[in-house]
Motif scaffolding. Structure first.
Motif, PDB file in Angstrom:
ATOM      1  N   UNK A  47      21.994  18.669  78.495  1.00  0.00           N
ATOM      2  CA  UNK A  47      23.552  18.871  77.833  1.00  0.00           C
ATOM      3  C   UNK A  47      24.056  19.161  76.747  1.00  0.00           C
ATOM      4  N   UNK A  48      23.182  18.613  76.222  1.00  0.00           N
ATOM      5  CA  UNK A  48      23.291  18.572  73.928  1.00  0.00           C
ATOM      6  C   UNK A  48      22.739  19.866  73.562  1.00  0.00           C
ATOM      7  N   UNK A  49      21.564  21.010  74.521  1.00  0.00           N
ATOM      8  CA  UNK A  49      21.877  22.362  74.285  1.00  0.00           C
ATOM      9  C   UNK A  49      22.603  22.962  75.034  1.00  0.00           C
ATOM     10  N   UNK A  50      23.434  22.682  75.372  1.00  0.00           N
ATOM     11  CA  UNK A  50      24.453  23.598  76.357  1.00  0.00           C
ATOM     12  C   UNK A  50      25.506  23.990  75.573  1.00  0.00           C
ATOM     13  N   UNK A  51      25.290  25.508  76.161  1.00  0.00           N
ATOM     14  CA  UNK A  51      26.980  26.275  75.571  1.00  0.00           C
ATOM     15  C   UNK A  51      26.391  26.475  74.156  1.00  0.00           C
ATOM     16  N   UNK A  52      25.219  26.175  73.566  1.00  0.00           N
ATOM     17  CA  UNK A  52      25.558  26.358  72.287  1.00  0.00           C
ATOM     18  C   UNK A  52      25.429  25.497  70.819  1.00  0.00           C
ATOM     19  N   UNK A  53      25.051  24.194  72.100  1.00  0.00           N
ATOM     20  CA  UNK A  53      25.629  23.219  71.592  1.00  0.00           C
ATOM     21  C   UNK A  53      27.446  22.541  71.475  1.00  0.00           C
ATOM     22  N   UNK A  54      28.314  23.292  72.045  1.00  0.00           N
ATOM     23  CA  UNK A  54      29.318  22.870  72.319  1.00  0.00           C
ATOM     24  C   UNK A  54      29.574  22.557  73.628  1.00  0.00           C
ATOM     25  N   UNK A  55      28.991  22.367  74.772  1.00  0.00           N
ATOM     26  CA  UNK A  55      28.769  22.481  76.083  1.00  0.00           C
ATOM     27  C   UNK A  55      30.294  23.005  76.417  1.00  0.00           C
ATOM     28  N   UNK A  56      29.858  23.889  77.444  1.00  0.00           N
ATOM     29  CA  UNK A  56      30.636  24.665  78.060  1.00  0.00           C
ATOM     30  C   UNK A  56      30.922  23.885  79.451  1.00  0.00           C
ATOM     31  N   UNK A  57      31.929  22.938  79.503  1.00  0.00           N
ATOM     32  CA  UNK A  57      31.326  21.724  80.465  1.00  0.00           C
ATOM     33  C   UNK A  57      31.964  21.866  81.747  1.00  0.00           C
ATOM     34  N   UNK A  93      40.669  11.682  79.171  1.00  0.00           N
ATOM     35  CA  UNK A  93      40.735  10.361  78.487  1.00  0.00           C
ATOM     36  C   UNK A  93      40.540   9.761  77.243  1.00  0.00           C
ATOM     37  N   UNK A  94      38.872  10.162  77.641  1.00  0.00           N
ATOM     38  CA  UNK A  94      37.675  10.051  76.142  1.00  0.00           C
ATOM     39  C   UNK A  94      38.729  11.090  74.757  1.00  0.00           C
ATOM     40  N   UNK A  95      39.369  11.191  74.836  1.00  0.00           N
ATOM     41  CA  UNK A  95      39.926  12.106  73.643  1.00  0.00           C
ATOM     42  C   UNK A  95      38.953  13.260  72.918  1.00  0.00           C
ATOM     43  N   UNK A  96      38.319  14.192  73.289  1.00  0.00           N
ATOM     44  CA  UNK A  96      37.636  15.076  73.557  1.00  0.00           C
ATOM     45  C   UNK A  96      38.637  16.144  73.493  1.00  0.00           C
ATOM     46  N   UNK A  97      38.777  17.036  72.372  1.00  0.00           N
ATOM     47  CA  UNK A  97      39.240  18.302  71.858  1.00  0.00           C
ATOM     48  C   UNK A  97      38.409  19.268  71.990  1.00  0.00           C
ATOM     49  N   UNK A  98      38.660  20.182  73.108  1.00  0.00           N
ATOM     50  CA  UNK A  98      38.922  21.012  73.775  1.00  0.00           C
ATOM     51  C   UNK A  98      38.982  22.522  73.564  1.00  0.00           C
ATOM     52  N   UNK A  99      38.429  23.872  73.436  1.00  0.00           N
ATOM     53  CA  UNK A  99      39.395  24.548  73.787  1.00  0.00           C
ATOM     54  C   UNK A  99      39.036  25.378  75.064  1.00  0.00           C
ATOM     55  N   UNK A 109      35.352  21.123  71.553  1.00  0.00           N
ATOM     56  CA  UNK A 109      35.569  21.492  69.396  1.00  0.00           C
ATOM     57  C   UNK A 109      34.483  21.343  68.672  1.00  0.00           C
ATOM     58  N   UNK A 110      34.070  20.195  69.235  1.00  0.00           N
ATOM     59  CA  UNK A 110      33.345  19.496  67.880  1.00  0.00           C
ATOM     60  C   UNK A 110      31.504  19.777  68.749  1.00  0.00           C
ATOM     61  N   UNK A 111      31.784  18.687  69.932  1.00  0.00           N
ATOM     62  CA  UNK A 111      29.868  18.615  69.828  1.00  0.00           C
ATOM     63  C   UNK A 111      29.411  18.438  71.375  1.00  0.00           C
ATOM     64  N   UNK A 112      28.958  18.953  71.859  1.00  0.00           N
ATOM     65  CA  UNK A 112      27.928  18.637  73.061  1.00  0.00           C
ATOM     66  C   UNK A 112      27.436  17.143  73.292  1.00  0.00           C
ATOM     67  N   UNK A 113      27.468  16.328  72.627  1.00  0.00           N
ATOM     68  CA  UNK A 113      26.916  14.910  72.134  1.00  0.00           C
ATOM     69  C   UNK A 113      28.995  14.793  72.946  1.00  0.00           C
ATOM     70  N   UNK A 114      29.288  14.996  72.763  1.00  0.00           N
ATOM     71  CA  UNK A 114      30.616  14.365  73.430  1.00  0.00           C
ATOM     72  C   UNK A 114      30.674  14.218  74.611  1.00  0.00           C
ATOM     73  N   UNK A 379      26.856  32.365  84.960  1.00  0.00           N
ATOM     74  CA  UNK A 379      27.329  31.551  83.980  1.00  0.00           C
ATOM     75  C   UNK A 379      28.804  31.289  83.733  1.00  0.00           C
ATOM     76  N   UNK A 380      29.041  30.791  82.869  1.00  0.00           N
ATOM     77  CA  UNK A 380      30.481  30.323  82.335  1.00  0.00           C
ATOM     78  C   UNK A 380      30.979  28.432  82.625  1.00  0.00           C
ATOM     79  N   UNK A 381      30.205  27.276  82.937  1.00  0.00           N
ATOM     80  CA  UNK A 381      30.806  26.384  83.060  1.00  0.00           C
ATOM     81  C   UNK A 381      30.300  25.317  84.165  1.00  0.00           C
ATOM     82  N   UNK A 382      29.999  26.999  84.935  1.00  0.00           N
ATOM     83  CA  UNK A 382      29.857  26.558  86.626  1.00  0.00           C
ATOM     84  C   UNK A 382      28.868  25.761  87.257  1.00  0.00           C
ATOM     85  N   UNK A 383      28.196  25.886  86.391  1.00  0.00           N
ATOM     86  CA  UNK A 383      27.215  24.863  87.102  1.00  0.00           C
ATOM     87  C   UNK A 383      27.220  23.297  86.230  1.00  0.00           C
TER      88      UNK A 383
END
Ligand SMILES: Cc1cc2nc3c(=O)[nH]c(=O)nc-3n(C[C@H](O)[C@H](O)[C@H](O)COP(=O)(O)OP(=O)(O)OC[C@H]3O[C@@H](n4cnc5c(N)ncnc54)[C@H](O)[C@@H]3O)c2cc1C
Length: 398
Positions: A47-57, A93-99, A109-114, A379-383
């Motif tokens: 998860x940490x390395x996914x989406x270039x570090x931003x996790x396409x979740x 619910x975990x107040x993680x900002x996303x786009x 918006x921040x990091x995959x570690x979130x 590719x694109x968050x589907x996995x």
């Protein structure tokens, strides 16, 4: 995450990645006593390395059409019961900002570690116990229970969930453990292979195009009935970029391999455009450079022998150029393998699993979730969406 003294659980989940943590949290929140076991020293590294570090979740448009499997309808049930909106609600619910980046792809918006922290917090809230890092030496069935032999001693469970993922990036903990467990219990495994992976080109093709490393083209790539309109990227070993990664999941290696078909000017009526410049004294490469990167235009025209001014080319050559630009056949020599792939195609054959619960039909109490299963997303968050959905389905059933 110190070794845990208890030895009897309702549920043991092997593999604390995306699917395993989702499953453990879901089951724990239902009051099940859950143990999560993982052999790797760092939690959620994929998860940490996914989406270039931003996790396409996830992807807003996730539907069964975005997945490859020998049994395409299998993923429908789980995906419909845990949707992208469900995961977005959790992220909110975990107040993680996303786009939304593009094409429905959602990133932090921040990091995959979130996302890792979200899953860890959900597991903790559900009183999930951990053994990590902890090697799993083997599993066995004893009556109606499973015995799991770990480096920190044996544990027993009523339900055993295998969430050990695929074979990509072995340096961060990938193993074929899940496939071996499936085989041990008589389940079929669709042969795994790297997918969403850059493709290599043969030396003679690289001699023409290898210098273009870094050049990117908006193209449409087709392979075995699938078609992707995104960027292709030249690399020093071959081709990458989203359109190539997507097509790689459909491309079949081997002597009878089909080529990829690349439309270099999608959305352009190429014949009409070339016709407009029929009397041009410019070289074809100069003309093409109006719509394609100059270095590529030169290499492509050289490779195809379009080296005289356009006005001097016979009609036949203009027709050939139009056809070639609309359908440039590319013959990859192979893939860059599991170290560079994002996912593994194939895995535990879904025909042996319940699509509602992910339980092995012939082995009550044994479940397989996430990438170890023969369900592979585009590719694109589907996995990740498959990891959440299949993990949730099993978490509700264990
Ligand atoms: C570079 C990269 C970028 C990616 N980016 C994205 C993205 O942005 N969006 C997206 O949707 N997908 C992305 N993916 C794919 C996505 O990461 C996976 O599909 C997803 O993590 C699969 O989840 P999983 O829980 O099934 O497996 P994993 O997340 O791989 O977790 C499996 C866990 O099992 C553990 N394990 C393995 N073997 C054993 C064993 N023998 N004993 C004990 N534990 C074991 C591993 O240590 C690991 O923690 C990316 C993949 C890569 C490699």
């Amino acid at each position: 995450m110190s070794p845990f003294p208890e030895t009897a659980f309702d549920v043991v989940v092997i593999g604390a990645g995306a699917a395993g943590m989702m499953c453990a949290a879901t089951a724990g929140q239902r009051g099940r006593r859950v143990l999560l076991v993982d052999h790797y020293r760092k939690l959620g590294e994929k998860i940490r390395i996914s989406g270039g570090g931003r996790c396409n979740f996830t992807n807003l448009h996730a539907s069964p059409a975005n997945y490859l499997s020998r049994n395409p309808p299998f993923c429908r049930s789980a995906l419909s019961r845990y949707t992208p909106q469900d995961f977005i609600a959790l992220v909110d619910r975990h107040r993680i900002a996303w786009h939304e980046k593009t094409l429905g792809q959602l990133f932090c918006d921040g990091s995959a570690t979130q996302v890792i922290e979200l899953l860890r917090a959900e597991c903790d809230a559900a009183r999930v116990k951990w053994r990590m890092p902890c090697e799993v030496r083997g599993v066995a069935r004893e009556g109606s229970r499973f015995l799991i032999e770990t480096a920190a001693g044996p544990v027993a469970a009523t339900s055993l969930v295998i969430a050990t993922g695929g074979l990509t990036v072995p340096a961060i903990g990938a193993t074929p453990f899940g496939y071996r467990v499936a085989e041990q219990f008589g389940l079929a495994v669709v042969p795994p292979k790297p997918a969403l992976v850059p493709l290599s080109l043969a030396p003679e093709t690289l001699a023409r195009y290898g210098d273009l490393s870094g050049v990117s083209i908006d193209a449409e790539v087709s392979c075995r009935g699938a078609r992707f309109r995104e960027a292709i990227l030249f690399t020093h070993r071959g081709l990458s970029g989203p359109a190539i990664l997507q097509a790689s999941s459909y491309w079949q290696d081997g002597p009878a391999a089909d080529p990829l078909h690349v439309n270099l000017l999608p959305g352009v009526d190429i014949r009409a455009w070339l016709g407009e410049h029929r009397r041009s004294k410019a070289l074809p490469a100069t003309l093409l450079a109006q719509r394609l990167p100059k270095r590529f235009a030169v290499a492509w025209c050289d490779a195809h022998g379009f080296v005289k001014p356009v006005a001097e080319l016979p009609d036949r050559s203009i027709g050939e150029a139009a056809r070639g630009l609309g359908d440039w056949p590319v013959h990859p020599s192979g893939t860059l393998g599991y170290n560079k792939a994002e996912v593994t195609l194939g895995g535990v054959d879904t025909r042996g699993l319940s699509s509602k619960t992910m339980e092995a039909i012939a082995v009550p109490g044994l479940f397989f979730i996430g990438e170890v299963v023969d369900v592979t997303g585009h590719l694109g968050g589907f996995n990740f969406q498959w990891a959440w959905a299949s993990g949730h389905a099993a978490g509700e059933a264990v």
